[in-house]
Design a protein around this motif. Structure first.
Motif, PDB file in Angstrom:
ATOM      1  N   ASN A 102      -8.603  -8.139   3.061  1.00 17.69           N
ATOM      2  CA  ASN A 102      -8.761  -9.376   2.932  1.00 17.69           C
ATOM      3  C   ASN A 102      -8.797  -9.845   1.500  1.00 17.69           C
ATOM      4  N   ASP A 103      -9.067  -9.029   0.437  1.00 20.46           N
ATOM      5  CA  ASP A 103      -8.810  -9.515  -0.766  1.00 20.46           C
ATOM      6  C   ASP A 103      -8.421  -8.093  -1.587  1.00 20.46           C
ATOM      7  N   ARG A 104      -8.189  -8.420  -2.932  1.00 21.83           N
ATOM      8  CA  ARG A 104      -7.702  -7.371  -3.858  1.00 21.83           C
ATOM      9  C   ARG A 104      -8.466  -5.955  -3.770  1.00 21.83           C
ATOM     10  N   SER A 105      -9.742  -6.056  -3.651  1.00 20.11           N
ATOM     11  CA  SER A 105     -10.514  -4.950  -3.516  1.00 20.11           C
ATOM     12  C   SER A 105     -10.494  -4.138  -2.399  1.00 20.11           C
ATOM     13  N   ASP A 106     -10.218  -4.772  -1.321  1.00 18.61           N
ATOM     14  CA  ASP A 106      -9.883  -4.282   0.044  1.00 18.61           C
ATOM     15  C   ASP A 106      -8.483  -3.232  -0.154  1.00 18.61           C
ATOM     16  N   LEU A 107      -7.769  -4.078  -0.861  1.00 20.05           N
ATOM     17  CA  LEU A 107      -6.048  -3.771  -1.017  1.00 20.05           C
ATOM     18  C   LEU A 107      -6.381  -2.134  -1.860  1.00 20.05           C
ATOM     19  N   ALA A 108      -7.226  -2.282  -2.950  1.00 24.05           N
ATOM     20  CA  ALA A 108      -7.459  -0.954  -3.639  1.00 24.05           C
ATOM     21  C   ALA A 108      -8.043  -0.098  -2.664  1.00 24.05           C
ATOM     22  N   SER A 109      -9.030  -0.520  -1.780  1.00 25.52           N
ATOM     23  CA  SER A 109      -9.464   0.533  -0.948  1.00 25.52           C
ATOM     24  C   SER A 109      -8.614   1.138  -0.029  1.00 25.52           C
ATOM     25  N   ALA A 110      -7.616   0.386   0.656  1.00 17.77           N
ATOM     26  CA  ALA A 110      -6.519   0.887   1.409  1.00 17.77           C
ATOM     27  C   ALA A 110      -5.758   2.013   0.895  1.00 17.77           C
ATOM     28  N   GLU A 111      -5.338   1.539  -0.274  1.00 18.68           N
ATOM     29  CA  GLU A 111      -4.494   2.271  -1.532  1.00 18.68           C
ATOM     30  C   GLU A 111      -5.129   3.675  -1.545  1.00 18.68           C
ATOM     31  N   VAL A 133       0.822  -1.305   0.168  1.00 19.94           N
ATOM     32  CA  VAL A 133      -0.128  -0.200   0.003  1.00 19.94           C
ATOM     33  C   VAL A 133       0.833   1.164   0.011  1.00 19.94           C
ATOM     34  N   GLY A 134       0.633   2.080  -0.897  1.00 19.63           N
ATOM     35  CA  GLY A 134       1.504   3.244  -1.025  1.00 19.63           C
ATOM     36  C   GLY A 134       2.983   2.770  -1.224  1.00 19.63           C
ATOM     37  N   GLY A 135       3.372   1.918  -1.832  1.00 20.77           N
ATOM     38  CA  GLY A 135       4.679   1.451  -2.244  1.00 20.77           C
ATOM     39  C   GLY A 135       5.493   0.647  -1.170  1.00 20.77           C
ATOM     40  N   ARG A 136       4.494   0.211  -0.024  1.00 22.52           N
ATOM     41  CA  ARG A 136       5.433  -0.303   0.834  1.00 22.52           C
ATOM     42  C   ARG A 136       4.477  -1.660   1.509  1.00 22.52           C
ATOM     43  N   PRO A 137       5.078  -2.636   1.583  1.00 26.28           N
ATOM     44  CA  PRO A 137       4.345  -3.893   2.241  1.00 26.28           C
ATOM     45  C   PRO A 137       3.435  -3.565   3.471  1.00 26.28           C
ATOM     46  N   MET A 138       2.345  -4.265   3.544  1.00 21.23           N
ATOM     47  CA  MET A 138       1.517  -4.061   4.630  1.00 21.23           C
ATOM     48  C   MET A 138       2.273  -4.367   5.873  1.00 21.23           C
ATOM     49  N   ILE A 139       2.858  -5.412   5.971  1.00 18.85           N
ATOM     50  CA  ILE A 139       3.600  -5.548   7.215  1.00 18.85           C
ATOM     51  C   ILE A 139       4.513  -4.452   7.789  1.00 18.85           C
ATOM     52  N   ASP A 140       5.340  -4.067   6.559  1.00 22.34           N
ATOM     53  CA  ASP A 140       6.428  -2.944   6.969  1.00 22.34           C
ATOM     54  C   ASP A 140       5.334  -1.579   7.785  1.00 22.34           C
ATOM     55  N   TRP A 141       4.490  -1.394   7.169  1.00 19.91           N
ATOM     56  CA  TRP A 141       3.433  -0.199   7.870  1.00 19.91           C
ATOM     57  C   TRP A 141       3.342  -0.533   9.146  1.00 19.91           C
TER      58      TRP A 141
END
Ligand code: UD1
Ligand code: CA
Length: 447
Positions: free
Chosen positions: A226-235, A29-37
């Motif tokens: 949870n899915d790619r759609s959530d990933l896009a929402s987080a982005e 998300v924003g160019g950084r792996p979620m776990i790194d956030w």
């Protein structure tokens, strides 16, 4: 004396709904792996130790987490969030202090919000980050009375009355290590899902005479992926925050919705950004610079008052001094460009160092790669590179030198010299007229 802090990051999920070869929490998300956030969030709160709980199937997460200095606890099989926290107990043996539990798939919680979770220890033994859900659906419900939290009830276990509660559990909970693990030890899986629910510890600790409270966050901040759609929402949520912050700090975005930032993008004030610009990781743009439309920047430092694009591509290692110009269809990579230099059109400048006031003509290419190694091009102050020059590296162009256009430059050029590296032009007088006359005669014969 400040209290010691530690974090447990839960990442043992199977990521089924991502449909990916990569574990969910490594998606960016924003160019950084979620776990790194989440790791950065915990570090920002001053934790001295982070334990990351992974499943056996998350070898990629394990590698990434270890690279970031996290301790690993393996949870196999996954029997619920309470069980996951218990799996981290050994790694925190002997730790006395406060522990926060974070989810690796919930990347957008801000530092100030997490600070408030810890601040709650001034009045309560345990704190839970909650939010008002638009659609509470499957979230655990927070049963409260005033500022006291009485219980977290999982949606599946809720009474009809409890299902009406809109205040929900984000998943972030904090307690002292002693309370957290003593309560987790007592959690059972006597429930509809047959899982050990971390959320049960609220009632368990209350039974010990300890109090819990809720710290409030916005729903966007606690969005879980949870899915790619959530990933896009987080982005999208991340981009909204970045755009607002950029504009507040004095950056003009002509069409904010089309500008995309990375987690570490730095923009000084009076920068202007036109439509459709993408910032990969590692970009700094200094005061007064302009980034025109359709430009893509990554790992680049853009100097004060510089003028970039439209359609420019700045790749890692690009360092542009003040008042430089990089125009349309120009690609730079590992290019250090001095004050006021211009690369205005259709060029590739890679592994190069340009002095001040250099003019690079249209279509210039640094031939930096021979299939095995990269080689450097150096261009001195005030040099003039004629259009369509091929600079075969390694090569040095002296200060003040001129390169005639169309040259394939394979040898160093001394200061102030003129280099002509193309075959001489031959003009044949009257050739065109003679050619046409012959062709016309042949045409007459044919018909
Ligand atoms: C959990 C909470 C729920 C809350 C919601 C917020 C519990 C029992 N429920 O529900 O109250 O509203 O999150 O999103 O805690 N994980 C493990 N090991 C496990 C199970 C989960 O590491 O055995 C990790 C997952 O990878 C994930 C996180 O814990 O990062 C949450 O697990 P998930 O199964 O999604 O919990 P929910 O049922 O959504
Ligand atoms: Ca979930």
């Amino acid at each position: 004396m400040t209290t010691r802090r530690a974090a447990i990051i839960l990442a043992a999920g199977k990521s089924t709904r991502m449909n990916s070869a990569r574990s969910k929490v490594l998606h960016p998300v924003g160019g950084r792996p979620m776990i790194d956030w989440v790791t950065a969030l915990a570090r920002g709160a001053g934790v001295e130790k982070i334990v990351c709980v992974v499943g056996e199937g998350n070898a990629d997460v394990r590698t990434a987490a270890e690279a970031q200095g996290l301790e690993i606890a393996v949870q196999e099989p996954q029997q619920g969030t309470g069980h996951a926290v218990q799996c981290a107990k050994a790694a925190l043996a002997g730790f006395e202090g406060q522990v926060v539990v974070l989810y690796a798939d919930t990347p957008l919680i801000s530092g100030p919000t997490l600070s408030r979770v810890f601040d709650a220890f001034e009045t309560h033994a345990m704190s839970v980050l909650g939010f008002e859900a638009d659609e509470p659906a499957a979230y655990g419900r927070l049963v409260t009375e005033g500022s006291d939290l009485h219980a977290i009830v999982e949606a599946k276990e809720c009474s009809d009355e409890q299902l009406k509660i809109t205040l929900c559990n984000s998943g972030v909970v904090a307690a002292s290590a002693a309370d957290l693990f003593s309560a987790c030890d007592r959690v059972t899986n006597d429930n509809i899902k047959g899982e050990y629910y971390l959320t049960d510890i609220v009632e368990i600790l209350r039974g010990d005479g300890k109090s819990a409270t809720v710290v409030h966050a916005s729903e966007a901040e606690v969005l879980g992926v949870n899915d790619r759609s959530d990933l896009a929402s987080a982005e999208a949520a991340f981009q909204t925050v970045m755009r607002e912050a950029a504009m507040k700090s004095g950056v003009s975005l002509k069409h904010p919705d089309t500008v995309f930032f990375s987690y570490d993008t730095v923009l000084e004030n009076d920068v202007t950004i036109d439509a459709n610009v993408v910032f990969g990781p590692g970009v700094t743009v200094r005061r007064g610079a302009t980034i025109h439309a359709f430009s893509h920047l990554e790992g680049a430092d853009v100097g004060e008052g510089a003028n970039i694009g439209p359609y420019a591509r700045l790749r890692p290692g690009t360092k542009l001094a003040e008042n430089t110009k990089v125009g349309n269809f120009v690609e730079t990579k590992k290019a250090v460009v001095g004050k006021g230099s211009k690369i205005n059109h259709l060029s590739y400048v890679g592994d190069a160092e340009l002095g001040e006031g250099v003019n690079v003509g249209a279509g210039t290419i640094t031939c930096n790669y021979d299939g095995y190694n990269k080689h450097k091009t150096t261009i001195g102050d005030g040099a003039f590179v004629g259009s369509n020059s091929s600079l075969v590296a390694p090569v040095t162009i002296g200060a003040g030198a001129f390169l005639g256009s169309g040259g394939v430059v394979t040898k160093d050029v001394p200061e102030d010299a003129l280099a002509l590296a193309r075959s001489n032009q031959v003009n044949k007088d009257g050739w065109g007229a003679r050619f046409r006359a012959v062709q016309e005669k042949l045409k007459v014969k044919k018909t």
